[in-house]
Design an enzyme around this catalytic site. Structure first.
Site, short mmCIF file in Angstrom:
data_model
loop_
_atom_site.label_atom_id
_atom_site.label_comp_id
_atom_site.label_asym_id
_atom_site.label_seq_id
_atom_site.Cartn_x
_atom_site.Cartn_y
_atom_site.Cartn_z
N VAL A 221 0.90 -1.15 0.00
CA VAL A 221 0.00 0.00 0.00
C VAL A 221 0.94 1.20 0.00
O VAL A 221 1.52 1.53 1.02
CB VAL A 221 -0.93 0.00 1.22
N PRO A 222 1.14 1.81 -1.17
CA PRO A 222 2.26 2.74 -1.37
C PRO A 222 2.07 4.11 -0.70
O PRO A 222 1.96 5.14 -1.36
CB PRO A 222 2.35 2.86 -2.89
N CYS A 223 2.10 4.11 0.62
CA CYS A 223 1.94 5.37 1.36
C CYS A 223 3.07 6.34 1.06
O CYS A 223 2.90 7.55 1.23
CB CYS A 223 1.83 5.08 2.86
N HIS A 224 4.19 5.83 0.56
CA HIS A 224 5.29 6.73 0.19
C HIS A 224 4.92 7.63 -0.99
O HIS A 224 5.55 8.65 -1.21
CB HIS A 224 6.57 5.93 -0.13
N ARG A 225 3.87 7.28 -1.71
CA ARG A 225 3.42 8.07 -2.86
C ARG A 225 2.46 9.19 -2.46
O ARG A 225 1.91 9.87 -3.33
CB ARG A 225 2.76 7.17 -3.90
#
Length: 192
Positions: A135-139
């Site tokens: 779940v690409p929270c870095h994006r």
């Protein structure tokens, strides 16, 4: 039963835990593999290192490919959402839909879940994301392209490293490559 595996990536040793329902948690590299393992066991003391099933092996392969700079879609990875609050589930769904190389702001995520004033709550939900990189929270960035926080080991440095690997634009400011035909963009007119 919760299975646990540590595996090598271009970022270092990543850990992944799973149940029969899907991925329970992902841990980005800590200072040592032992520290990564210990962070799992602190939250999931019943986790046992085991050989992952094929669906989990596929996710592991895709995580490793993503860290090497390949454009990999992890949005279909099986997640164990047991106990996930509704707000965090909605934030998770929007975040899963952010493609490699793209970003949203916390405010944009809030608007997409129908809660335009909830940017800070979105940040808190992403700070509790048990599946970073999947779940690409870095994006998800703060307003004006600021990075915002990142709760994984390495903090904002890890977030920036992931965004760099993915060649993500973090602001509307032009880059060195804007207008360069070698990168498929229209060339800017040159003066006489």
């Amino acid at each position: 039963m919760i299975g646990l595996i540590l595996f090598d990536t271009a970022l270092g040793v990543v850990g992944l835990a799973w149940s029969e329902r899907g991925i329970v948690a992902v841990r980005l590299p800590a200072a040592t593999p032992e520290a990564t393992r210990a962070s799992f066991l602190a939250r999931h003391p019943d986790a046992c290192e085991a050989a992952p099933p094929p669906a989990i092996l596929d996710v592991i392969d895709r995580i490793a490919a993503l860290t090497r700079g390949e454009r990999v879609d992890l949005s279909g990875a099986p997640l164990d959402r047991d106990g996930l609050p509704d707000f965090q589930a909605r934030v998770t769904d929007v975040t899963l839909a952010i493609s490699v190389g793209d970003t949203l702001t916390y405010g944009e995520v809030a608007r997409r879940i129908g809660e335009p004033g909830a940017a800070q709550a979105v940040g808190r939900a992403l700070g509790a994301n048990p599946w970073p990189i999947v779940v690409p929270c870095h994006r998800v960035l703060a307003a004006s392209g600021k990075t915002g926080g990142f709760s994984a080991p390495g903090g904002v440095d890890t977030k920036l490293k992931l965004l760099s690997i993915e060649r993500a634009r973090t602001s509307a400011a032009p880059t060195l490559f804007d207008g360069d035909p070698a990168f498929g963009l229209a060339a800017r007119p040159r003066g006489n």
